[in-house]
Structure formats: structure tokens, C-alpha cells
Write a protein that holds these residues in place. Structure first.
Motif, short mmCIF file in Angstrom:
data_model
loop_
_atom_site.label_atom_id
_atom_site.label_comp_id
_atom_site.label_asym_id
_atom_site.label_seq_id
_atom_site.Cartn_x
_atom_site.Cartn_y
_atom_site.Cartn_z
N PRO A 1 -3.48 2.10 9.70
CA PRO A 1 -3.61 3.55 10.32
C PRO A 1 -2.70 4.62 9.43
O PRO A 1 -1.57 3.96 8.94
CB PRO A 1 -3.13 3.45 11.55
CG PRO A 1 -3.06 2.03 12.01
CD PRO A 1 -2.95 1.18 10.77
N LEU A 2 -3.02 5.95 9.17
CA LEU A 2 -2.41 6.45 8.34
C LEU A 2 -1.10 6.97 8.80
O LEU A 2 -0.25 7.04 8.11
CB LEU A 2 -3.25 7.94 8.33
CG LEU A 2 -4.18 8.20 7.33
CD1 LEU A 2 -4.98 9.65 7.34
CD2 LEU A 2 -3.66 8.05 5.86
N ARG A 3 -1.07 7.10 10.18
CA ARG A 3 0.06 7.16 10.75
C ARG A 3 1.38 6.40 10.47
O ARG A 3 2.36 6.56 10.13
CB ARG A 3 -0.09 7.51 12.35
CG ARG A 3 1.19 7.85 12.98
CD ARG A 3 0.95 8.06 14.54
NE ARG A 3 0.68 6.91 15.02
CZ ARG A 3 -0.31 6.17 15.76
NH1 ARG A 3 -1.26 7.14 15.77
NH2 ARG A 3 -0.44 5.33 16.20
N HIS A 4 0.95 5.05 10.67
CA HIS A 4 1.71 4.08 10.33
C HIS A 4 2.33 4.14 8.64
O HIS A 4 3.28 4.14 8.45
CB HIS A 4 1.31 2.84 10.53
CG HIS A 4 1.21 2.77 12.21
ND1 HIS A 4 0.42 1.55 12.59
CD2 HIS A 4 1.59 3.15 13.05
CE1 HIS A 4 0.35 1.66 13.88
NE2 HIS A 4 1.08 2.66 14.15
N LEU A 5 1.38 4.52 8.00
CA LEU A 5 1.67 4.27 6.40
C LEU A 5 2.51 5.56 6.41
O LEU A 5 3.42 5.36 5.33
CB LEU A 5 0.19 4.93 5.96
CG LEU A 5 0.09 4.36 4.43
CD1 LEU A 5 0.41 2.83 4.25
CD2 LEU A 5 -1.09 4.76 3.71
N LEU A 6 2.31 6.92 6.76
CA LEU A 6 3.19 7.70 6.47
C LEU A 6 4.50 7.62 7.08
O LEU A 6 5.69 7.86 6.41
CB LEU A 6 2.56 9.28 7.55
CG LEU A 6 2.92 10.32 7.10
CD1 LEU A 6 2.53 10.50 5.58
CD2 LEU A 6 2.30 11.55 7.73
N LEU A 7 4.51 7.04 8.51
CA LEU A 7 5.91 6.72 8.88
C LEU A 7 6.59 5.76 8.05
O LEU A 7 7.89 5.68 7.81
CB LEU A 7 5.70 6.08 10.22
CG LEU A 7 5.83 7.17 11.31
CD1 LEU A 7 5.60 6.48 12.65
CD2 LEU A 7 6.80 8.18 11.37
N ALA A 8 5.82 4.90 7.41
CA ALA A 8 6.58 3.95 6.59
C ALA A 8 7.02 4.38 5.27
O ALA A 8 8.29 4.31 4.95
CB ALA A 8 5.55 2.88 6.41
N VAL A 9 6.16 5.42 4.84
CA VAL A 9 6.78 5.95 3.57
C VAL A 9 7.94 6.77 3.85
O VAL A 9 8.99 6.62 3.04
CB VAL A 9 5.78 6.94 2.85
CG1 VAL A 9 6.33 8.14 1.97
CG2 VAL A 9 4.51 6.25 2.33
N GLY B 1 10.08 6.56 6.23
CA GLY B 1 11.31 5.51 6.64
C GLY B 1 11.96 5.02 5.19
O GLY B 1 13.10 4.94 5.05
N ALA B 2 11.01 4.60 4.34
CA ALA B 2 11.34 4.13 3.08
C ALA B 2 12.07 4.93 2.42
O ALA B 2 13.27 4.69 1.61
CB ALA B 2 10.16 3.45 2.43
N PHE B 3 11.56 6.21 2.35
CA PHE B 3 12.52 7.29 1.79
C PHE B 3 13.72 7.63 2.19
O PHE B 3 14.75 7.73 1.64
CB PHE B 3 11.58 8.43 1.90
CG PHE B 3 12.33 9.71 1.22
CD1 PHE B 3 12.82 10.62 2.13
CD2 PHE B 3 12.56 10.08 -0.09
CE1 PHE B 3 13.54 11.93 1.74
CE2 PHE B 3 13.05 11.05 -0.64
CZ PHE B 3 13.83 11.98 0.22
N GLY B 4 13.69 7.55 3.56
CA GLY B 4 15.08 7.63 4.29
C GLY B 4 16.02 6.68 3.88
O GLY B 4 17.12 6.85 3.71
N VAL B 5 15.60 5.46 3.88
CA VAL B 5 16.40 4.41 3.54
C VAL B 5 17.03 4.28 2.16
O VAL B 5 18.24 4.11 2.12
CB VAL B 5 15.44 2.98 3.84
CG1 VAL B 5 16.28 1.69 3.21
CG2 VAL B 5 15.40 2.55 5.46
N LEU B 6 16.15 4.67 1.54
CA LEU B 6 16.32 4.82 -0.17
C LEU B 6 17.40 5.92 -0.14
O LEU B 6 18.53 5.64 -0.83
CB LEU B 6 15.30 5.34 -0.83
CG LEU B 6 14.34 3.90 -1.39
CD1 LEU B 6 13.24 4.44 -2.13
CD2 LEU B 6 15.19 3.10 -2.21
N LEU B 7 17.25 6.88 0.46
CA LEU B 7 18.30 7.98 0.46
C LEU B 7 19.63 7.77 0.94
O LEU B 7 20.84 7.96 0.04
CB LEU B 7 17.69 9.14 1.32
CG LEU B 7 18.67 10.73 1.05
CD1 LEU B 7 18.03 10.93 -0.24
CD2 LEU B 7 18.00 11.53 1.89
#
Lengths: 146, 618
Positions: free
Chosen positions: B6-14, B16-22
């Protein structure tokens, strides 16, 4: 019993029509037939000859049989003659106007020795009579009896 | 095939990943900075302390006497993170240290964390300069400063002071600080994530879900939930989709309405073989209600005797996915049964998947009844024809017998007339004058004619009475035989006869063909006998499907306008006194040929002879 000379033995003519009968006699006469001519005027008279032969009367040299006869049809006479021991071997010549396959076939089946057509033309009839006389009375060997 | 995410999950994952990286990046940076700063600070202290200690030791040694190093060493005790301070003489032995255990030992014997790496010592001795270096592996910062050799005149390796600092604590501190700092970052970041997620959800994924649900509901035949609205792209999409769906529904309903209006009963079955639709005409025809017709109910309205056959054909068609045609009795609304002609066609979806069958039935009861009627009439007709044929055959036989007897009975008096008239001429010529003789001759002529007529009539009637006997006939032989019968007449007139039939054989009724040839030859001779040189030519040849025989003469010929008449019975073109004849000869020829499925015809012109043709099928 001594064999009668062929010229002494009769020819039996079975014919109902008086004109035909007369003309046949005349035709045979003109052909110088020597044998006496016996006549049966209908089928019954023809059958009546059988007992006479049984009694010893001389058998004919040949029987000339017309088919269209009153009382008993010619083919019946033929059958009777051919099935009776005394007359079986007497040569029977069907002399008739009928060309019908059925009549010819049946006649031979019943044992006719010959089948000759009676022409209307008297001159031709005389020729036929001559041939009959020549063949059956002169040429042909009659069956021996005794 | 991968499961769609699902798109939503994908967006959240992206996100989330961005946040974690930051956060991770931030943390690492801070940690590194703090750690570095701490090290730099410690290094500075170490340098200063080391230099000071080295100078002090140096001064003490230079002053002579017993060096009092303890106070100097003790001064270093206040240094932060100091593990130990020591003075190592040129013999590598510790003269003095802050840790009493070390005094007198050789540092190089010690474990790594208690001695500076040999490399540093060598470098210091060589360069005669202080080195402050971190030993990250050992968790130490070493400050090693050279102390010049003891002035006893000997050139010995210089001694050195060594200060060892533990870095572990510093690093731990830096870690804690960095962690704390990072955590401060996390909170706003999480808020941001949540906010974005909610926004995306409400503006994007929820509406997309709604559109999805909308289309899905149509595929499943549900009713329409409200489509997505709004002025943005999704809203437009929603509006367009709604319009599209509406038209699809209308078209679907349109077709259903159309089917409902069809006058023939129509049925539909799904791929699981159960009936899922029947149109109004079906319900009206069978007089059932729709609930009863669906499912397997269609068998109930099929006539009991036809059920098994219908089911077998139906199942067979489904198995093979082939169209099928079925005739059976369907119950009519009045309770009786009507024969119907049913045709079913397999249905496929746009993607080629098998959907089931659709079929239509036609009431053929009327046709069946008509068929039955026809059959009945036919049987009646056949029976009637049979009876008539029997009647006709009996009639024919009567006629035959009649003709036969009549002909023979007619001949008898003729014999008498001919015989006596002949005898009259012969035996009583003296009694007759010329006229009398003429009269008699005329009488005889009449008799001859009558005889011929009777013969011809007999021959004509015999044609019908005799059964056809087909056999292979050698034409040359037959022609020769017929000519032989007429040899004397032909010879008398010096007629020239040409026969060119070759070896041709035909399949024919022997008697009939002989009769036909005989009559033609008789005619040819009769009508050419007055020619200067009577010539008769007979030939034959095969054509594609027939054999053709020709009898040609050079006689008086005839006008073609009489062509058909001459083949009729008793029709004559010539006067009896000119050319004798009965008018039956050609009729016999024609009948004989007809009986053999052949035909006869002629070609001629007055004065130019005649050619008669006989044709026989091969």
C-alpha cells in the motif's frame, strides 16, 4: 406287334377352329402328305385319345397341338400327354399363333419337342406345313414302341 | 509475483527511514565533535603537563645530587583522567612514578595499557621532542617527553617522562552528551512525521482507498458509495470515475433491459453452471417466478423425458466450452409442453476468462406440429400411391391379357380369309374374270395389312409387358442378325448396306433394341427402295455419356415439321397405297428406347433421305 410303316402312322392335329382345320388339311394335301390326319376338336377330345392308345390303337407319328382350345387348354393337354406313359414319348409340336415368351417357355418346360408359329399368310403356312411334313414324317426317327 | 505494498505504508516507510537517517547522522556528528573536542582538550593538558614535568625533572637532574622527583610527580596527580605519571631513565627503568608499583620496573615489560607504545618512545628519543598521541585501541592518551641524559658524561639514550591518560571516561561522557542532544532532535522529528503521515493519509491515501473501494464495489455489483470529491487531481479523478461508472452501469442495465425485452426466452448461466439470469420472456413462457428459475431450477421446467439428455448435452458443452444446440420440451405457462430449439454460446470476459453461457430458445412447437402433419400426409399419400399402383398394375395386367387375347382372336378369322382367298385364286381361277381376281387380290391385301397391324399392336403391347432385361449387346452382331432376317428383300432391290459400328457394345434390353433396329432398317429400306441405288448406312459411336446409333437412308425423306408426329402411334405420312405400313413401327422404336432410358429422333428433308438416331446412356 409289327411296326407300322411310317406312312401308315397318323398325325394327330388338335385344332378347334374349323377354318384353320380345313386350311391345314388343304395345306398338307398340297404338300402331298400321305399319312392319315387324325383330328381332335378340343382339349377334351385330345385327352380322350389316351385310353384309345392304351387299348392298343396306333400311336401318332407326331401331335400338332394348338394352344387356344376350348374345354381344356393346349398346355394342359401337353402336360397330360407328357406325363402319361403311353403318350410320353410321342413327339409334340406346338403349332400356334402365340409368340408369347410365357407360352413358349411353359411349352418347353412341359416337354414340347418343338414350337412353331402359325403364319396368317396361307402361302407361308403351306411352306411351314411342308417343313413339318419333311421333318417329322420323313426325317425324324419316331420313338420305337413295343 | 510480489504483493503490492500500500502506498501509505510505503510513504511512511520512506519518511521513517529518512527520520532515522537524520537522527543517526545528527547523533554521529555530535558524538564525533564532542569526542574530538574532549580529546583536544585532554591533549593540550597532557602537552602542558608533560612539558612541565619534563622540565622539572630535567632541572632536578641538572642540579645534581639525588633527584627529588616525587613532588614533581605528585603535582600531576591533580590532572584529570590521569592513569599514571612516570619518569623512565635511559635504561628504560622507571625511576619514579605516581603509582609505586611501577618504580624500578621496565615499562616495556608491562601490558599495553600501562606502557606507551614503543613507537612513541623511539620517536621521542630520536627526535628529542615531546609527543602526545592517542592510543584509541588501548583507550589511552600518551604524553611522552624526553629528558636529556644524565650528565655523567656517557652518551646514553635519554630518559623520558610519560603521562598516561585514560580516554574511556571522556568518550563515555561525549556519548552521553551526544545522545542527549540527539534525543532533543527526535521529538520534533516524530511530530513532523506524524503530521506528514496524517496529511498524506487524509489527502491522498484515504481518498485513493475510497476510489479503490468504489471501483471494487462496482465489480461486485454493489451499490455506489459516494465518490471522491474535491478540486484537486484526485477529486477530478473521482468525478470522472463516477461518470464512467454511471455510464457502465447504465450500459449494463441497458443490455439487461434489452435482453428483457427480447421476445425469445433467454437464459444465462455462470461458470459454476448454475443459471443466474432469465429474461422476462422466459418467465412468461414457462409461467414461473424468477426465484424458481435460477440455480438448478431450469431442469424442473424441462419435460421429464428430455431432462437426462438436456443435462448431458449441457454438461458436455460446459466441459468443452463449446456452443451447443438442444431441442427439448419446455413447460408452457398453460401447463403443457412446447418443443423449443435452444442454442447456447460460451461467454468470455474481456480478459479472456470463461464466464459461463448465454442461450436463447425458440418455440418450434408449431414447426414440430407441421412436421408431424407433413409426415402424416406423406404416409397417407404413400398409402394412396401404393393402392393406386396396385390398381394400376392390376389394370395393366388386364389390359395385357385383353390385348393378347384380342390380337390372337383377331388373327384367327384372318387366317381363314387369307387361306380361302388364296385357294379361290388358285383352284377357281377359271371361275373368276379379271375383275373377280382383282377383288380377291384386294381382299388378300386387306388381310395382309390387318395382319401386320395386329402384329405391330402385339409388338407394341409386348414392349410394356415384358420385363426389361439389360445385358451387354454387341451391336455388330445384332445389326448383322437383323439384316440377315431381311436379307432376301434387301438383296432383291440390290440395296447397298454399310455397317460401321465397330466393336461397340451397349448395355441394353436385347429384345427392345433388336425391335427398334429392325423397324428402322425396315423403314430405311421401304422408303429408299425406289431410289436408283438404295443405300442404307448404319453406324454407331460413343460420346461422353451416351452411345449413339445412326440408321441413314437415301430415300424420300420427310419434312421436319412432322418430326414428332411420325413417332406417334398410327400416324403415317405416306399413303398406304404408296408405302405400306401400320404407323406403329416408329412408335415401337420410341417406346423401346424410352424403356431403356434412351431416346430416338430423326433428321431429314423431303427428297434427301432420312437419318434416324438412337441414343442409349452408357
Amino acid at each position: 406287334m409289327t411296326e407300322a410303316l411310317p406312312t401308315a402312322r397318323p398325325i394327330l392335329l388338335v385344332e378347334d377352329n374349323p377354318a384353320d382345320l380345313d386350311l391345314t388339311r388343304r395345306a398338307f394335301a398340297r404338300r402331298h402328305l400321305l399319312n392319315p390326319l387324325l383330328v381332335a376338336r378340343d382339349g377334351q377330345e385330345a385327352l380322350d385319345f389316351i385310353p384309345r392308345w392304351e387299348a392298343g390303337e396306333a400311336l401318332p407319328l407326331v401331335v400338332l397341338l394348338d394352344l387356344k382350345l376350348p374345354k381344356v387348354h393346349g398346355l394342359e393337354v401337353l402336360r397330360a400327354y407328357k406325363s402319361h406313359p403311353v403318350s410320353q414319348s410321342v413327339p409334340m409340336v406346338v403349332l400356334t399363333t402365340s409368340e408369347e415368351d410365357a407360352d413358349v417357355a411353359e411349352a418347353y418346360r412341359l416337354g414340347a419337342n418343338s414350337y412353331i408359329l402359325k403364319p396368317v399368310d396361307f402361302e407361308k403356312f403351306m411352306v411351314v406345313a411342308g417343313h413339318i411334313e419333311l421333318y417329322w414324317c420323313a426325317l425324324n426317327q419316331p420313338p420305337r414302341h413295343g | 509475483m510480489s504483493v503490492p505494498v500500500p502506498l501509505r505504508h510505503l510513504l511512511l516507510a520512506v519518511l521513517g527511514a529518512f527520520g532515522v537517517l537524520l537522527v543517526a547522522g545528527q547523533f554521529t556528528f555530535i558524538l564525533h565533535t564532542y569526542s574530538q573536542d574532549a580529546m583536544d582538550g585532554l591533549a593540550a593538558i597532557a602537552r602542558h603537563a608533560g612539558g612541565t614535568l619534563a622540565a622539572g625533572v630535567n632541572a632536578e637532574l641538572a642540579a645534581g645530587g639525588e633527584p627529588h622527583l616525587q613532588p614533581l610527580i605528585l603535582q600531576t596527580a591533580s590532572l584529570p583522567d590521569l592513569a599514571f605519571a612516570a619518569y623512565v631513565a635511559s635504561d628504560d627503568r622507571v625511576r619514579d612514578a605516581s603509582v609505586p608499583d611501577l618504580i624500578g620496573t621496565a615499562l616495556s615489560d608491562r601490558a599495553a595499557h600501562l606502557a606507551p607504545p614503543a613507537g612513541i618512545v623511539d620517536e621521542v628519543r630520536r627526535a628529542q621532542r615531546g609527543v602526545v598521541r592517542r592510543d584509541a585501541a588501548g583507550g589511552r592518551l600518551w604524553a611522552v617527553f624526553p629528558v636529556p641524559a644524565v650528565a655523567d658524561g656517557e652518551r646514553a639514550p635519554p630518559g623520558y617522562v610519560v603521562l598516561g591518560f585514560g580516554t574511556a571516561a571522556l568518550e563515555r561522557a561525549a556519548l552521553h552528551r551526544a545522545f542527549g542532544q540527539s534525543m532533543i532532535m527526535v521529538a520534533p522529528l516524530l511530530l513532523l512525521l506524524a503530521g506528514v503521515a496524517m496529511l498524506v493519509r487524509s489527502l491522498l491515501t484515504d481518498r485513493v482507498e475510497q476510489l479503490l473501494a468504489y471501483t471494487r464495489s462496482q465489480a461486485e455489483g454493489g451499490r455506489l458509495p459516494p465518490p471522491v470529491t474535491g478540486g484537486d487531481e484526485l477529486g477530478q479523478l473521482g468525478a470522472r470515475l463516477a461518470v464512467l461508472m454511471q455510464s457502465v452501469i447504465e450500459s449494463r442495465d441497458y443490455h439487461v433491459r434489452l435482453l428483457d425485452r427480447m421476445p425469445n426466452p433467454i437464459w444465462r448461466a455462470g461458470s459454476e453452471r448454475r443459471c443466474d439470469y432469465v429474461n422476462q420472456a422466459w418467465l412468461a413462457f414457462t409461467g414461473t417466478r424468477v426465484e424458481r428459475a435460477l440455480g438448478a431450477g431450469w431442469l424442473d421446467v424441462v419435460h421429464a423425458d428430455d431432462r437426462e439428455r438436456c443435462l448431458a448435452v449441457y454438461q458436455g458443452a460446459f466441459d468443452a466450452r463449446e456452443p451447443f444446440t438442444l431441442e427439448y420440451r419446455l413447460r408452457f405457462r398453460d401447463g403443457g409442453y412446447h418443443w423449443v430449439h435452444d442454442h447456447g454460446e460460451p461467454l468470455y470476459g474481456g480478459d479472456g476468462s470463461f464466464l459461463g453461457y448465454i442461450g436463447s430458445a425458440f418455440d418450434v412447437q408449431g414447426d414440430k406440429e407441421a412436421e408431424e402433419e407433413i409426415r402424416r400426409l406423406n404416409t397417407e399419400l404413400e398409402e394412396r400411391v401404393e393402392r393406386r399402383t396396385v390398381q394400376l398394375a392390376a389394370l395393366n395386367r388386364e389390359l395385357e391379357t385383353f390385348t393378347y387375347s384380342v390380337s390372337h382372336d383377331l388373327k384367327a378369322p384372318l387366317r381363314g380369309i387369307d387361306g380361302y382367298s388364296h385357294l379361290l385364286l388358285e383352284d377357281h381361277a377359271r371361275a373368276l374374270d379379271d375383275e373377280g381376281k382383282l377383288f380377291v387380290r384386294n381382299i388378300r391385301a386387306g388381310v395382309a395389312q390387318m395382319a401386320r397391324l395386329i402384329d405391330d399392336l402385339l409388338a407394341y403391347s409386348r414392349l410394356e409387358r415384358r420385363a426389361l432385361q439389360r445385358s451387354v449387346v454387341n451391336l455388330a452382331d445384332m445389326v448383322r442378325a437383323v439384316l440377315a432376317e431381311r436379307a432376301s428383300e434387301l438383296g432383291a432391290e440390290n440395296a447397298e448396306v454399310d455397317v460401321a459400328v465397330g466393336g461397340i457394345t451397349v448395355n441394353a434390353d436385347r429384345e427392345g433394341l433388336a425391335q427398334a433396329l429392325r423397324n428402322l432398317i425396315d423403314n430405311a429400306f421401304k422408303y429408299s427402295r425406289h431410289a436408283a441405288q438404295p443405300t442404307i448406312r448404319i453406324d454407331a459411336h460413343h460420346e461422353a455419356a451416351v452411345t449413339r446409333i445412326r440408321v441413314q437412308d437415301n430415300g424420300i425423306g420427310f419434312d421436319m415439321k412432322f418430326h414428332d408426329r411420325i413417332f406417334d402411334i398410327f400416324q403415317r405420312l405416306q399413303r398406304a397405297e404408296d408405302y405400306a405400313g401400320t404407323g406403329v413401327g416408329l412408335a415401337i422404336v420410341r417406346k423401346a428406347m424410352q424403356r431403356m432410358d434412351g431416346r430416338a429422333w430423326a433428321e431429314s428433308a423431303p427428297g434427301e433421305g432420312a437419318t434416324f438416331f438412337l441414343e442409349l446412356p452408357r
